[in-house]
Write a protein that holds these residues in place. Structure first.
Motif, PDB file in Angstrom:
ATOM      1  N   ARG A   1      -5.150   4.668   3.540  1.00 18.87           N
ATOM      2  CA  ARG A   1      -3.722   4.363   3.651  1.00 18.87           C
ATOM      3  C   ARG A   1      -3.040   5.497   4.405  1.00 18.87           C
TER       4      ARG A   1
ATOM      5  N   SER B   1       0.901   6.639   6.619  1.00 16.73           N
ATOM      6  CA  SER B   1       2.164   6.309   7.267  1.00 16.73           C
ATOM      7  C   SER B   1       1.907   6.224   8.756  1.00 16.73           C
TER       8      SER B   1
ATOM      9  N   ALA C   1       1.439  -2.861  10.349  1.00 18.19           N
ATOM     10  CA  ALA C   1       2.219  -2.966   9.108  1.00 18.19           C
ATOM     11  C   ALA C   1       2.389  -4.412   8.670  1.00 18.19           C
TER      12      ALA C   1
ATOM     13  N   PRO D   1      -0.731  -4.763   5.473  1.00 15.97           N
ATOM     14  CA  PRO D   1       0.297  -4.023   4.722  1.00 15.97           C
ATOM     15  C   PRO D   1      -0.276  -3.067   3.688  1.00 15.97           C
ATOM     16  N   GLU D   2      -1.463  -3.365   3.189  1.00 11.35           N
ATOM     17  CA  GLU D   2      -2.067  -2.498   2.170  1.00 11.35           C
ATOM     18  C   GLU D   2      -2.509  -1.159   2.745  1.00 11.35           C
TER      19      GLU D   2
ATOM     20  N   VAL E   1      -0.562   0.654   4.911  1.00  9.35           N
ATOM     21  CA  VAL E   1       0.602   1.375   5.443  1.00  9.35           C
ATOM     22  C   VAL E   1       1.518   1.832   4.316  1.00  9.35           C
ATOM     23  N   ASP E   2       1.783   3.136   4.298  1.00  5.57           N
ATOM     24  CA  ASP E   2       2.706   3.709   3.322  1.00  5.57           C
ATOM     25  C   ASP E   2       4.136   3.569   3.830  1.00  5.57           C
ATOM     26  N   ARG E   3       4.498   4.334   4.862  1.00  2.46           N
ATOM     27  CA  ARG E   3       5.815   4.218   5.488  1.00  2.46           C
ATOM     28  C   ARG E   3       5.633   4.022   6.988  1.00  2.46           C
ATOM     29  N   LEU E   4       6.684   3.493   7.622  1.00  2.00           N
ATOM     30  CA  LEU E   4       6.617   3.123   9.031  1.00  2.00           C
ATOM     31  C   LEU E   4       7.799   3.719   9.774  1.00  2.00           C
TER      32      LEU E   4
ATOM     33  N   ILE F   1       6.904  -7.347   6.941  1.00  7.03           N
ATOM     34  CA  ILE F   1       6.621  -5.926   6.723  1.00  7.03           C
ATOM     35  C   ILE F   1       7.281  -5.469   5.423  1.00  7.03           C
TER      36      ILE F   1
ATOM     37  N   ALA G   1       6.543  -2.141   4.147  1.00  4.73           N
ATOM     38  CA  ALA G   1       6.619  -0.678   4.131  1.00  4.73           C
ATOM     39  C   ALA G   1       8.049  -0.228   4.404  1.00  4.73           C
TER      40      ALA G   1
ATOM     41  N   THR H   1      10.856   1.447   6.263  1.00  8.12           N
ATOM     42  CA  THR H   1      10.819   1.587   7.716  1.00  8.12           C
ATOM     43  C   THR H   1      12.045   2.306   8.254  1.00  8.12           C
TER      44      THR H   1
END
Length: 255
Positions: free
Chosen positions: A82, A84, A99, A103-104, A106-109, A194, A196, A198
């Motif tokens: 995982r 960002s 993302a 989605p699993e 990606v932490d933040r975007l 999405i 995450a 963002t």
């Protein structure tokens, strides 16, 4: 099949990872200001996208899905479950695709100076044809004129020359293939999925992806934050490195 990508992974072992994906016509060094600063707290992954820098140049055409699959394969190769994601221009498109479709992972975007759809396709196909016929140098002046404001270019000729060398060193087939990826790209249907958190950044003086493109991205991604960096043109993270890095760091570290 995923392309073999040149990459640099640095920062504290065991820290959260942020993966940087660059613009058309650049290599991983474009993210050095952000990597140096964020590398104090994060594990930073920078890489050359397919057809760029020292990465492999598969036969074109490419798609944004190809570039996203490349990034996921690189994360798998490095055993990064995982991360960002931070991307600019085509790098933002790639990061948004990941993302939305994984989605699993990606932490933040964070997406900078990018778009969900950037037409007309004919302009990108014409650029690809020009590059294949005459090389990337044939479009360099026009591209550099979109990358930086005239004021910045006049004050920092050394940056302009460094980025010109980076641009013209890009393999013609790789550049053209990525132009074709942008020509076919339409992420408007993907962005509402999405999940995450963002941050969307736009350059206030960006003629390539004007702020209204970033604003639409921010409206389509649920809960996204949209901010304008001004003055700044397309490569806002290079023109305004201190400001953009601080904005990214604040977003990544807030509760």
């Amino acid at each position: 099949m995923p392309a073999d990508l040149r990459y640099e992974l640095s920062g504290p072992e065991g820290a959260a990872v942020i993966a940087f994906t660059g613009s058309l016509g650049t290599d991983l060094t474009m993210w050095r200001p952000q990597s140096d600063r964020l590398g104090e707290r994060f594990r930073t992954l920078r890489y050359d996208i397919r057809g760029h820098g020292s990465s492999a140049v598969p036969p074109a055409p490419y798609s944004i899905a190809d570039l996203g699959t490349d990034l996921l394969a690189l994360l798998d190769r490095l055993e990064i479950e995982r991360a960002s994601l931070c991307g600019l221009s085509i790098g933002g498109m790639t990061s948004m695709w990941v993302a939305a479709h994984a989605p699993e992972r990606v932490d933040r975007l964070v997406v900078c100076c990018t778009s969900a759809q950037l037409g007309p396709p004919s302009a990108w196909l014409e650029r690809a044809a020009t590059v294949r016929a005459d090389g990337v140098a044939a479009i360099a002046d026009a591209v550099l004129g979109r990358w930086f404001t005239p004021q910045f270019a006049a004050a920092h000729p050394e940056v302009i020359e460094r980025m010109r060398r980076q641009l013209t060193a890009t393999p013609a087939e790789g550049y053209a293939g990525c132009c074709e990826a942008v020509a076919d790209m339409d992420l408007r249907g993907d962005l509402p999925s999405i999940v995450a958190p963002t941050l969307v950044l736009a350059g206030g003086d960006d003629p390539a992806t004007p702020p209204e493109h970033g604003r639409l991205v921010g409206e389509l991604i649920p809960g996204a934050r949209f901010e304008v960096v001004s003055p700044a043109a397309h490569l806002a993270t290079i023109e305004r490195p201190d400001l953009t890095t601080a904005m990214i760091l604040r977003f990544l570290t807030e509760p």
